[in-house]
Motif scaffolding. Structure first.
Motif, PDB file in Angstrom:
ATOM      1  N   ALA A   1      44.948  -0.784  79.126  1.00 16.74           N
ATOM      2  CA  ALA A   1      43.864  -1.746  78.950  1.00 16.74           C
ATOM      3  C   ALA A   1      43.722  -2.631  80.182  1.00 16.74           C
ATOM      4  N   LYS A   2      42.499  -3.045  80.452  1.00 17.82           N
ATOM      5  CA  LYS A   2      42.180  -3.929  81.575  1.00 17.82           C
ATOM      6  C   LYS A   2      41.757  -5.286  81.028  1.00 17.82           C
ATOM      7  N   ASP A   3      41.787  -6.268  81.894  1.00 15.48           N
ATOM      8  CA  ASP A   3      41.321  -7.601  81.525  1.00 15.48           C
ATOM      9  C   ASP A   3      40.817  -8.302  82.773  1.00 15.48           C
TER      10      ASP A   3
ATOM     11  N   THR B   1      45.328  -4.783  85.192  1.00 19.17           N
ATOM     12  CA  THR B   1      45.696  -3.745  84.237  1.00 19.17           C
ATOM     13  C   THR B   1      46.921  -4.217  83.483  1.00 19.17           C
ATOM     14  N   LYS B   2      46.886  -4.094  82.176  1.00 14.69           N
ATOM     15  CA  LYS B   2      48.009  -4.505  81.324  1.00 14.69           C
ATOM     16  C   LYS B   2      48.986  -3.341  81.226  1.00 14.69           C
ATOM     17  N   GLU B   3      50.046  -3.396  82.001  1.00  8.56           N
ATOM     18  CA  GLU B   3      51.008  -2.296  82.087  1.00  8.56           C
ATOM     19  C   GLU B   3      52.217  -2.475  81.179  1.00  8.56           C
TER      20      GLU B   3
ATOM     21  N   ASN C   1      47.692   1.632  75.499  1.00  6.15           N
ATOM     22  CA  ASN C   1      48.033   0.284  75.023  1.00  6.15           C
ATOM     23  C   ASN C   1      46.821  -0.531  74.590  1.00  6.15           C
ATOM     24  N   VAL C   2      45.734   0.121  74.200  1.00 10.50           N
ATOM     25  CA  VAL C   2      44.548  -0.592  73.729  1.00 10.50           C
ATOM     26  C   VAL C   2      44.749  -0.973  72.263  1.00 10.50           C
TER      27      VAL C   2
END
Length: 130
Positions: free
Chosen positions: A39-41, A79-81, A91-92
């Motif tokens: 997921a991105k933010d 990016t949420k790693e 990971n969404v």
């Protein structure tokens, strides 16, 4: 002289942010079943700058890009790693993304209402207060 003291520029930047945030959230939702998608933010750079303020970086060559290079916007795509919610490495969190989408839509609509109010005020001034 700026008639509204930069309010239009601030509203414009805020609308840009909300629009980009909407695109990122929509992209996350559309990739909810994509294996290994992370997921991105969108985050404000000031927040990142505070977190990185105690890091010391050194340029080893004059052609390297400086760490404090100016940018046009005040936000950054990350990016949420650090999390995995699904068995396929994705990971969404669909519930969180849908809540973020609703929250961002409310924020966007509030900005549009404020922009319309500013235009209405300008129109009133142009008409001579009528």
């Amino acid at each position: 002289m700026n008639l509204f003291g930069g309010t239009f520029r601030t509203l414009e930047q805020s609308l840009d942010y909300a629009s980009l945030k909407n695109q990122v959230i929509s992209n996350n939702i559309s990739n909810v079943d994509t294996p290994n998608y992370k997921a991105k933010d969108i985050v404000f750079k000031d927040y990142l700058a505070k977190a990185a303020s105690n890091l010391e970086a050194k340029r080893t060559h004059p052609k390297h890009i400086p760490f404090n290079s100016p940018r046009d916007n005040n936000y950054q795509l990350i990016t949420k790693e650090n999390t995995v919610f699904n068995h396929n490495g994705n990971n969404v969190d669909i519930d969180k993304e849908m809540a973020n989408l609703a929250k961002n839509q409310i924020y966007y609509n509030a900005l549009i209402d404020r922009m319309n109010g500013k235009f209405h005020s300008l129109q009133t001034v142009i008409r001579g207060g009528n």
